[in-house]
Design an enzyme around this catalytic site. Sequence first.
Site, PDB file in Angstrom:
ATOM      1  CE  LYS A 129      11.585   2.888   7.980  1.00  0.00           C
ATOM      2  NZ  LYS A 129      10.435   2.465   7.197  1.00  0.00           N
ATOM      3  N   GLY A 178       7.510  -0.881  -1.332  1.00  0.00           N
ATOM      4  CA  GLY A 178       6.254  -0.930  -2.077  1.00  0.00           C
ATOM      5  C   GLY A 178       6.244  -1.900  -3.243  1.00  0.00           C
ATOM      6  CB  ALA A 190      11.166  -1.683   2.499  1.00  0.00           C
ATOM      7  N   GLY A 191       9.530  -3.958   1.079  1.00  0.00           N
ATOM      8  CA  GLY A 191       9.596  -4.875  -0.056  1.00  0.00           C
ATOM      9  C   GLY A 191       8.792  -6.147   0.085  1.00  0.00           C
ATOM     10  CG  ASN A 246       2.660   1.379   5.403  1.00  0.00           C
ATOM     11  OD1 ASN A 246       2.942   2.457   5.871  1.00  0.00           O
ATOM     12  ND2 ASN A 246       1.409   1.132   5.039  1.00  0.00           N
TER      13      ASN A 246
END
Lengths: 260, 340
Positions: free
Chosen positions: A97, A158, A185-186, A207
């Site tokens: 990644k 995040g 992400a996001g 995550n």
Amino acid sequence: MDKLTIYGERFDSRLLIGSALYPSPQIMQDAIQSSGADIVTVSLRRQNSVAAGEDFWQLIKDTGLRVLPNTAGCHSVKEVVTLAHMCREVFQTDWIKLELIGDEYNLQPDPIGLLEATDILLKDGFKVLPYCTDDLVLCQRLADLGCEVLMPWGAPIGTGKGLINPYNLKTIRERLPEQTLIVDAGLGLPSHACQALELGYDAVLLNSAVAGAGDPVTMASAFAHAVTAGRMGYKAQAMSEKDVAAPSTPTMGMPFWHQN
Amino acid sequence: MSELGKKPRVAIVGFGLIGRIAALELMDRYDITVFEKDRQDAQTGAGMLAAAMLAPLAESVICSQVLAQQGLEAIAMWPKLLAKLDADVFFQQAGSLIVAHQQDRGDLRSFEQRLKPLDGHHPLSADRRMIAELEPDLSGRFTHGLYLPCEGQLDNLGFFKASYDTLKRRGVQFNYGCEAVVANGCVDNQAYDWIIDSRGVGAKVDNAQLRGVRGEVARIYAPEVSLQRPVRLMHPRYPIYIAPKPNHQFVIGATEIESQDDADITVRSTLELLSAAYTVHCGFAEGRVLSLNAGLRPAFVDNHPRIEKKDNVIAINGLYRHGYLLAPVVVQQALCEGLL
């Protein structure tokens, strides 16, 4: 449910999960299990020499999941290429990644460096999963280089803001029908993941949304349900949006004094 | 008493924070021998490098309610423990202040939401005026924060020195630079009535479940900076705290990295810690770097401490980033059956 394809390999779950920022390794393991994910991302920090990171690595191996190493924290093409090679050795996989940070504060990927690094790594035999912004032309260029999987962001890492530009994401989906597209992400809420899958994205990678939740284990399960719902919603071909209300109950047979 | 007129013998293996507290608790009633693998002048071990914050409310964001509650009990135990020492050691319970720069306000909000309720202790929302009253040096720099009145801190270097001096005077035997082997209820084949295994990460050789979590800290001398209490700055990756110690010294920490690497601090971590401190107070610019350190926190998979008893061996370990916060309670729990 139909399967997710990543460079020819097929997986049941359309949720890829990260291994950072959990309150404890125990909670990380429980949340990963509860997410139903088949793939877990792991970052190899330089500081984590192979021996030094062995304990944490063992905890990841204990999950039994396929590992997708990432290059989090890299700021230059040289750095990212070196780390990708280290990852291949440590984790025994040609998947990478690719994360190349262009802006230190919001961790926005550097599109120009990303293209260069992707080209180098594909030629070095890697199967590259680039983390990129939701720019159509960038995604097209990455696909032209040979990326079978693209990972545009939903929002900066995040932030938990969800899909800040669904129009862009939709355009990328329409114009690159052959690529496996993963929103990376996001995301913050299960509904964000559901929305990504409804748009026709093949999977989501998250995550912070799980690790940063008050109860990561339950949140992981919520995301698993959301991803399933979103995929089913996409496959079931939603009705088209209309500007005018159309009654679901026919008016025929209604007493005339109830009709206008 | 094992023999008439003789005190029972206790071996303490590992003379870090846990070993010291255990020794202080036991010194009046037992004949104590300490084994420590490092040399006496070594500046190593989590307890030596830590900022020695007593922050149960702030830590409740990442730990269970039970542990946070124990942290609250431990704050009340510290003054009694320090009273056993022959010298005064700096201890304060003047609360702690949490601040965030404008762009990290989201992190502050989520931090506030995650604070767990502790018996009778609540966070107070701190506006510009309250921040200025609590910490005049930070007046005008921050507009939003949290004040956690129940929290405290102590001077760990002072504690390390005073505990050694006190124990030495009480006749405790010290074996420094000695990698003692605990086996069959003996230490280096010597029998003891009790053995306290407080080796921290050093016990990893015998316990595969134990892992080290790397932490890096800076100790700065900054006479231009005046802070009354620990200040924690929200940071996208880990909370950075600035703990004011006696003599204008400040401990600034700490990174948290899943790694067994205890080699020197990296340039990146140094830059992050020091630039964060500088953004809180520009007086740090002229400060002097006294030391930059890296060490390993001992932790188990759930990041909770463990007490394991086997015959006459009591192992206390895995206090993770909560050594000073929890040690008095955990040591007392470990010793209360049989020894105390």
